[in-house]
Design an enzyme around this catalytic site. Structure first.
Site, PDB file in Angstrom:
ATOM      1  N   GLU A  34       0.868  -1.184   0.000  1.00 19.04           N
ATOM      2  CA  GLU A  34       0.000   0.000   0.000  1.00 19.04           C
ATOM      3  C   GLU A  34       0.898   1.226   0.000  1.00 19.04           C
ATOM      4  O   GLU A  34       1.695   1.416   0.913  1.00 19.04           O
ATOM      5  CB  GLU A  34      -0.919   0.008   1.209  1.00 19.04           C
ATOM      6  N   GLY A  39      -7.105   1.106   3.475  1.00 18.46           N
ATOM      7  CA  GLY A  39      -8.555   1.188   3.401  1.00 18.46           C
ATOM      8  C   GLY A  39      -9.073   1.657   2.059  1.00 18.46           C
ATOM      9  O   GLY A  39     -10.268   1.546   1.781  1.00 18.46           O
ATOM     10  N   GLY A  40      -8.197   2.221   1.227  1.00 16.84           N
ATOM     11  CA  GLY A  40      -8.594   2.620  -0.111  1.00 16.84           C
ATOM     12  C   GLY A  40      -9.544   3.802  -0.149  1.00 16.84           C
ATOM     13  O   GLY A  40      -9.704   4.547   0.822  1.00 16.84           O
ATOM     14  N   THR A  41     -10.192   3.968  -1.290  1.00 16.56           N
ATOM     15  CA  THR A  41     -11.082   5.102  -1.514  1.00 16.56           C
ATOM     16  C   THR A  41     -12.206   5.157  -0.500  1.00 16.56           C
ATOM     17  O   THR A  41     -12.495   6.211   0.077  1.00 16.56           O
ATOM     18  CB  THR A  41     -11.677   5.034  -2.938  1.00 16.56           C
ATOM     19  N   CYS A  42     -12.853   4.041  -0.251  1.00 20.49           N
ATOM     20  CA  CYS A  42     -14.032   4.029   0.617  1.00 20.49           C
ATOM     21  C   CYS A  42     -13.741   4.621   1.985  1.00 20.49           C
ATOM     22  O   CYS A  42     -14.426   5.519   2.451  1.00 20.49           O
ATOM     23  CB  CYS A  42     -14.555   2.594   0.765  1.00 20.49           C
ATOM     24  N   HIS A 441     -45.530  -3.534   9.414  1.00 20.29           N
ATOM     25  CA  HIS A 441     -46.081  -2.176   9.395  1.00 20.29           C
ATOM     26  C   HIS A 441     -45.648  -1.453  10.664  1.00 20.29           C
ATOM     27  O   HIS A 441     -45.635  -2.038  11.741  1.00 20.29           O
ATOM     28  CB  HIS A 441     -47.611  -2.210   9.324  1.00 20.29           C
TER      29      HIS A 441
END
Length: 457
Positions: A34, A39-42, A441
């Site tokens: 990395e 964690g990347g973009t998210c 409901h």
């Protein structure tokens, strides 16, 4: 001298870390590389920080509407953008740290924090070291696309990444791009107090969706005071003192919009241009995405591509599903395929839009005989009780097979309620199965069977 591993994973986005876990659990040694943020973009510039900001914006919006619910607040609603940013940074930072801690503590996993570049078919340079593996998985992600527009080089502009560093609301935010990223930032900053103008080259917003959905989203945004300029076929920029002038050649409206900040939200481009993929012979398409087959194998045996860099999905959930497909084929003797998954995504304006499967327009274009059901949110008790009745729901069913082809829920809880439809579609059950169910409901989901009972050609 090279160091050898059983597998190399490039990128710690949504697909990389869980794949490392599966591979190491099976006994393999893994190198995970990395170059920047775990964690990347998210985690860092996508879902986690933006949805945290959206939550703060929703709190401000609800506070302004307090009187609608019989609640009286003293004074005006004030936004502390420094505190908003600090909350976003804390949530995102915790997620990032959790991913890094998981990887660094993973048995048989060696973490490299540096840039990766292919030097040959099986050899990768990372920093001052060369490493090799028989299996290589590319999870390099994507970044904001910067369009070639006149004058852009003369002004300062923001992307979805750099806008996250703001600790004050822009006086007037001009957003170029009328799709998902642009619309989320538009409503968010409007609720933080900014004047906001959206500039879209096309004739309508979110062009991938049906026209009635697009029109409803536009109405929701304009009701909050967001200006929308469509058919902007010649966009240009020029400095105006400390401000920025955006030239807009539209069919109507002022030819120029002057704002304090400009956000470019016109798409993404894959992070594939600096990996040395040519050294390994990995094929790219005309947009720079890595070409993969139905099981995410590249043109080179032993090399896979997962996540945003393969052009087969642009979401966190598609990236994670890429991991599941690769792991199933490689480790479980389970022939899962990209083509088996059903398209699903959400637009996180308020109210959100949940989408699954084909649009009505796509179904018609495909020559399907269809039946369509709709319900306005004004007829849904849950929406009325919550005082959030904007939007509508729609479902498209094959008239010959009774298969659900797609659905859209634009309304409160739409991003969650859509999963009931997705589950039925995944199970390949007919719409009658969902129509005969007995929902709870009061919920948004309870009107889906009712809507299915009122299908029209």
């Amino acid at each position: 001298m090279s160091r050898s591993f059983d597998a190399i994973i490039i990128g710690a986005g949504q697909a990389g870390p869980p794949l490392a876990s599966r591979l190491t659990s099976s006994g393999m040694t893994v190198a995970l590389i990395e170059r920047k943020l775990f964690g990347g973009t998210c985690v860092n510039t996508g879902c986690t920080p933006t949805k945290t900001l959206i939550a703060s914006a929703y709190a401000a919006h609800l506070a302004r509407r307090a009187a609608d619910f019989g609640v009286t607040l003293g004074g005006s609603v004030e936004i502390d953008m420094a505190a908003v940013k600090a909350r976003k940074d804390a949530v995102s930072g915790t997620s990032r740290q959790n991913v890094e801690t998981w990887l660094r503590g993973m048995e048989r996993c060696t973490v490299y924090q540096d840039h990766a570049r292919f030097e040959s078919l099986r050899e990768i340079r990372v920093g001052d070291e060369r490493i090799t593996a028989a299996r290589i998985f590319i999870n390099a992600g994507a970044r904001a696309a910067i369009p070639d527009m006149p004058g852009l080089d003369r002004v300062n502009y923001l992307t979805n990444t750099t806008i996250l560093e703001l600790d004050e609301a822009p006086r007037h935010l001009v957003i170029v791009g009328g799709s998902y990223i642009g619309l989320e930032f538009a409503q968010m900053y409007r609720r933080f107090g900014s004047a906001v103008t959206i500039i879209e080259k096309g004739p309508r917003l979110i062009a991938r969706d049906d026209e009635d959905v697009s029109d409803a989203v536009k109405d929701i945004l304009e009701a909050e005071g967001i200006a929308v300029r469509l058919d902007a076929d010649c966009i240009s920029f020029a400095p105006r003192g400390t401000d920025i002038a955006a030239g807009v050649n539209c069919t109507s409206g002022a030819p120029e919009i002057v704002g304090s900040h400009v956000l470019l939200a016109v798409g993404r481009r894959p992070n594939t241009d600096d990996l040395g993929l040519d050294q390994a012979g990995v094929a790219l398409d005309e947009r720079g995405y890595i070409v993969v087959d139905d099981q995410l194998r590249t043109s080179v045996p032993g090399i896979w591509a997962l996540g945003d860099c393969n052009g087969r999905g642009a979401f966190t959930h598609t990236a994670y599903n890429d991991f599941e497909i690769v792991a199933a084929n490689l480790l479980d003797n389970d022939a899962r395929r990209v083509s088996d998954r059903i398209t699903a995504y959400a637009l996180y304006i308020d109210p959100p839009l949940g989408r699954v499967g084909m649009t009505e327009a796509e179904a018609r274009k495909a020559g399907r005989k269809i039946r369509v059901g709709t319900r306005p949110m004004t007829r849904i008790a849950r929406a009325i009780e919550k005082g959030e009745t904007q939007g509508f729901m729609k479902i498209v069913v094959d008239a010959e097979t009774d298969a659900i082809l797609g659905a859209a829920i634009l309304g409160v809880g739409g991003d969650e309620a859509i999963h009931g439809v997705l589950g039925i579609m995944t199970a390949k059950a007919p719409s009658a199965t969902l129509r005969r169910s007995m929902p709870i409901h009061p919920t948004v989901s309870e009107l889906i069977p009712t809507m299915l009972g009122d299908l029209r050609p």
